[in-house]
Design a protein around this motif. Structure first.
Motif, mmCIF file in Angstrom:
data_model
loop_
_atom_site.group_PDB
_atom_site.id
_atom_site.type_symbol
_atom_site.label_atom_id
_atom_site.label_comp_id
_atom_site.label_asym_id
_atom_site.label_seq_id
_atom_site.Cartn_x
_atom_site.Cartn_y
_atom_site.Cartn_z
ATOM 1 N N TRP A 210 35.475 54.758 27.218
ATOM 2 C CA TRP A 210 34.253 54.628 27.373
ATOM 3 C C TRP A 210 33.918 53.900 28.763
ATOM 4 C CZ3 TRP A 210 35.106 49.462 29.440
ATOM 5 C CH2 TRP A 210 36.219 48.627 28.996
ATOM 6 N N TRP A 211 34.489 54.266 29.913
ATOM 7 C CA TRP A 211 34.386 53.672 30.944
ATOM 8 C C TRP A 211 33.254 54.681 31.476
ATOM 9 C CZ3 TRP A 211 39.078 52.977 34.738
ATOM 10 C CH2 TRP A 211 39.802 51.818 34.226
ATOM 11 N N SER A 212 32.136 53.964 31.948
ATOM 12 C CA SER A 212 31.029 54.705 32.779
ATOM 13 C C SER A 212 31.353 54.984 34.143
ATOM 14 C CB SER A 212 29.678 53.494 32.946
ATOM 15 O OG SER A 212 30.144 52.472 33.890
ATOM 16 N N THR A 213 30.593 55.985 34.814
ATOM 17 C CA THR A 213 30.956 56.194 36.261
ATOM 18 C C THR A 213 31.139 55.206 37.165
ATOM 19 O OG1 THR A 213 28.777 56.634 36.623
ATOM 20 C CG2 THR A 213 29.595 58.441 35.894
ATOM 21 N N TYR A 214 30.401 54.305 36.863
ATOM 22 C CA TYR A 214 30.199 53.000 37.856
ATOM 23 C C TYR A 214 31.577 52.329 37.559
ATOM 24 C CZ TYR A 214 25.108 53.575 38.015
ATOM 25 O OH TYR A 214 23.857 54.309 38.212
ATOM 26 N N ARG A 215 32.215 52.120 36.427
ATOM 27 C CA ARG A 215 33.307 51.492 36.016
ATOM 28 C C ARG A 215 34.687 52.192 36.617
ATOM 29 N NH1 ARG A 215 37.354 49.605 36.116
ATOM 30 N NH2 ARG A 215 38.380 48.110 34.456
ATOM 31 N N CYS A 216 34.535 53.517 36.847
ATOM 32 C CA CYS A 216 35.384 54.410 37.331
ATOM 33 C C CYS A 216 35.539 54.048 38.761
ATOM 34 C CB CYS A 216 35.332 55.961 36.970
ATOM 35 S SG CYS A 216 35.580 56.641 35.126
ATOM 36 N N SER B 147 27.948 46.275 26.379
ATOM 37 C CA SER B 147 28.892 44.969 26.724
ATOM 38 C C SER B 147 30.224 45.394 26.525
ATOM 39 C CB SER B 147 28.200 43.942 25.501
ATOM 40 O OG SER B 147 29.183 42.971 25.493
ATOM 41 N N PRO B 148 30.769 45.658 27.785
ATOM 42 C CA PRO B 148 32.295 45.984 27.751
ATOM 43 C C PRO B 148 33.083 44.882 27.159
ATOM 44 C CG PRO B 148 31.309 45.543 29.903
ATOM 45 C CD PRO B 148 30.153 45.537 29.321
ATOM 46 N N PRO B 149 34.207 44.882 26.727
ATOM 47 C CA PRO B 149 35.307 44.014 26.502
ATOM 48 C C PRO B 149 35.398 43.011 27.804
ATOM 49 C CG PRO B 149 36.262 46.126 26.048
ATOM 50 C CD PRO B 149 34.855 46.331 26.699
ATOM 51 N N ARG C 11 31.525 54.117 22.637
ATOM 52 C CA ARG C 11 31.270 54.552 24.347
ATOM 53 C C ARG C 11 29.991 53.878 24.846
ATOM 54 N NH1 ARG C 11 32.514 59.817 23.085
ATOM 55 N NH2 ARG C 11 30.313 60.267 23.443
ATOM 56 N N VAL C 12 28.950 53.941 23.927
ATOM 57 C CA VAL C 12 27.592 53.364 24.393
ATOM 58 C C VAL C 12 27.707 51.874 24.476
ATOM 59 C CG1 VAL C 12 25.331 53.205 23.681
ATOM 60 C CG2 VAL C 12 26.384 55.235 23.561
ATOM 61 N N TYR C 13 28.359 51.261 23.455
ATOM 62 C CA TYR C 13 28.518 49.831 23.361
ATOM 63 C C TYR C 13 29.293 49.229 24.626
ATOM 64 C CZ TYR C 13 28.592 45.083 21.830
ATOM 65 O OH TYR C 13 28.619 43.662 21.721
ATOM 66 N N TYR C 14 30.337 49.861 24.770
ATOM 67 C CA TYR C 14 31.402 49.126 25.849
ATOM 68 C C TYR C 14 31.147 49.876 27.015
ATOM 69 C CZ TYR C 14 34.989 47.192 22.382
ATOM 70 O OH TYR C 14 35.535 46.379 21.447
ATOM 71 N N GLY C 15 30.763 50.911 27.067
ATOM 72 C CA GLY C 15 30.382 51.378 28.565
ATOM 73 C C GLY C 15 29.117 51.043 29.134
ATOM 74 N N VAL D 118 27.791 47.113 39.256
ATOM 75 C CA VAL D 118 28.732 46.368 39.586
ATOM 76 C C VAL D 118 28.903 45.135 38.390
ATOM 77 C CG1 VAL D 118 29.744 44.658 41.337
ATOM 78 C CG2 VAL D 118 28.783 46.598 42.075
ATOM 79 N N ILE D 119 28.076 44.484 38.098
ATOM 80 C CA ILE D 119 27.968 43.225 37.345
ATOM 81 C C ILE D 119 28.604 43.489 35.814
ATOM 82 C CG2 ILE D 119 26.894 41.376 36.190
ATOM 83 C CD1 ILE D 119 24.836 41.591 38.479
ATOM 84 N N THR D 120 28.164 44.659 35.200
ATOM 85 C CA THR D 120 28.764 44.875 33.939
ATOM 86 C C THR D 120 30.208 45.433 34.302
ATOM 87 O OG1 THR D 120 26.466 45.212 33.067
ATOM 88 C CG2 THR D 120 28.547 46.368 31.691
ATOM 89 N N PRO D 121 30.448 46.696 35.042
ATOM 90 C CA PRO D 121 31.660 47.144 35.179
ATOM 91 C C PRO D 121 32.650 46.158 35.630
ATOM 92 C CG PRO D 121 30.133 48.734 36.113
ATOM 93 C CD PRO D 121 29.386 47.262 35.681
#
Ligand SMILES: NC(=O)C1=CN([C@@H]2O[C@H](COP(=O)(O)OP(=O)(O)OC[C@H]3O[C@@H](n4cnc5c(N)ncnc54)[C@H](OP(=O)(O)O)[C@@H]3O)[C@@H](O)[C@H]2O)C=CC1
Ligand SMILES: O=C1OC[C@@H](O)[C@H](O)[C@H]1O
Length: 401
Positions: free
Chosen positions: A345-351, A16-18, A9-13, A43-46
């Motif tokens: 592994w989705w962060s709040t920003y990714r959601c 560095s996400p896939p 979760r830490v790594y992907y979230g 935004v950029i990472t998500p």
């Protein structure tokens, strides 16, 4: 296994996400207004793991800064000004992460240019601006662009699980509490948060989350006949008024580590009355529901439902005991169709990005959304709180369309 899940979760979230190698043909092209500190997280990472989003452009007040930022984050188009970015026909949506004083103007300009807007919190400098923005004909028109205030934490399943626990609990609320600490040392002296003219202030910054969280928690306990959302009419009234927001202030130095936390305490509920040799025993339960770390739940969070039982014989408590259950929600419940699309592994920003895109594309999505009324109510609470504290709400922009 737990450690492996945590590290994943830490790594992907966060780290560095896939990365999606090829984006969808109709991916939304987002432009960043401002070379902000928060955009890489928000935004950029998500966007790297979202097949339907491309971070396509950036504009900053200084071209050099924009170019460096673009190079660092691999953003193909650099515009010489914010105007140029919103006039770019290849851009579908913008992310506005400017000082709060600039939110109103640039959102309205972007909507006028037909761009969807993901707007950083707080949506505006004050309620006057928020009403002008969300009630503007350009925003309320039938096929108007999407405009979302970025209260990212609400989009994560953990927050929704917390609200679910509140909804399922019997009885009325006794109190609601929310905290979010930011060590003062993390911010430079000249940070935008410390400028009144830029609509800074603690209540405009971290404390907006607390107000929003309290509002969400209180609203979760009300069900109107037509399932409409009810709003909290809050202000700061420490002398027994309710709801009451304690004065928010910047902490000095590094405070003891305190997790973001929100908590609801219910009034005692009578669950059973028994008769023992002619003496009545009353069994009450007082429930407290707490969520730890709702701001960064992908790393770790916990929802505690704690029941304090008391057996009363007339006025006397003859026995008491506690029962606590713990819950985590890195994703929606297994049987929920949303769990198929969401990842642990989705962060709040990714959601949040997921739901922003769903809305732009007219898809059903998770059903979680922050509408204009909520954003306006948030600013009304902030204004009233400032006024009650003998302070002034932040200045209104003179910008008009
Ligand atoms: N959702 C979240 O988790 C977070 C949200 N936020 C919100 O995002 C917004 C930006 O915060 P953050 O990224 O920390 O801010 P930054 O300090 O990075 O500033 C953002 C941009 O604002 C512009 N700017 C900075 N100073 C001034 C000034 N004096 N006058 C005019 N414009 C200025 C700059 O644009 P340019 O590059 O064009 O020079 C800068 O890049 C705020 O509204 C904040 O509340 C912030 C952090 C976290
Ligand atoms: O999430 C956040 O954390 C730090 C704050 O200063 C910021 O503005 C806020 O949105």
């Amino acid at each position: 296994m737990l450690l492996f899940d945590f590290l994943t979760r830490v790594y992907y979230g966060v780290v560095s996400p896939p990365t999606i190698p090829k984006k969808e043909d109709d991916a939304i092209r987002i432009g960043l207004i401002g070379a902000s500190n928060i955009a890489p997280f928000a935004v950029i990472t998500p966007a790297k793991s979202h097949p339907g989003v491309i971070v396509a452009a950036i504009a900053a007040r200084e071209s050099n800064r924009a170019r460096e930022y673009a190079q660092k984050y691999n953003i193909p188009i650099v515009h010489p000004s914010y105007e140029a970015l919103i006039d770019d026909p290849s851009i579908d949506a913008v992310y506005i992460a400017l000082p709060n004083s600039h939110h109103f103007e640039w959102s309205l300009r972007a909507v006028q240019a037909g761009k969807h807007v993901l707007l950083e919190k707080p949506c505006c400098s004050n309620a006057t601006e928020a009403k002008m923005l969300f009630n503007h004909p350009l925003v309320t028109a039938p096929n108007a662009p999407v405009l979302l205030e970025a209260f990212h934490y609400q989009f994560h399943p953990a927050w929704q699980a917390f609200l679910g626990e509140i909804r399922q609990s019997p009885g009325a609320i006794e109190s609601v509490f929310s905290q979010f600490y930011l060590p003062r040392l993390l911010l430079g002296r000249d940070d935008i948060r410390f400028h009144y003219s830029l609509a800074g202030g603690c209540l405009m910054d971290v404390a907006t989350y607390c107000i929003s969280a309290i509002d969400e928690a209180v609203v979760a306990t009300f069900v109107t006949p037509d399932s409409q959302r009810v709003r909290v009419q809050g202000d700061m009234s420490t002398a027994g008024g309710w709801p009451s927001f304690l004065p928010a202030s910047w902490t000095k130095g590094i405070p003891s580590l305190r997790w973001p936390k929100s908590e609801v305490v219910f009034k005692p509920v009578l669950v059973e009355t028994t008769d023992q040799n002619g003496v009545q025993l009353q069994h009450f339960v007082t429930r407290t529901i707490t969520i730890w770390n709702h701001m960064l739940p992908v790393l770790y969070h916990r929802i505690d439902t704690s029941d304090f039982h008391t057996l009363h014989r007339e006025e006397e408590i003859v026995k008491s005991w506690s029962e606590v259950s713990y819950k985590k929600a890195y994703n929606w419940p297994e049987a929920d169709e949303r769990a198929v699309f969401y990842k642990d592994w989705w962060s709040t920003y990714r959601c949040q990005l997921e739901e922003f895109v769903n809305r732009v594309k007219g898809r059903k999505g998770s059903g979680i959304w922050i509408d204009g009324d909520e954003s306006i109510a948030q600013m009304e609470t902030i204004d009233r709180t400032y006024e009650k504290a003998g302070l002034m709400p932040r200045p209104t922009s003179s910008f008009e369309i």
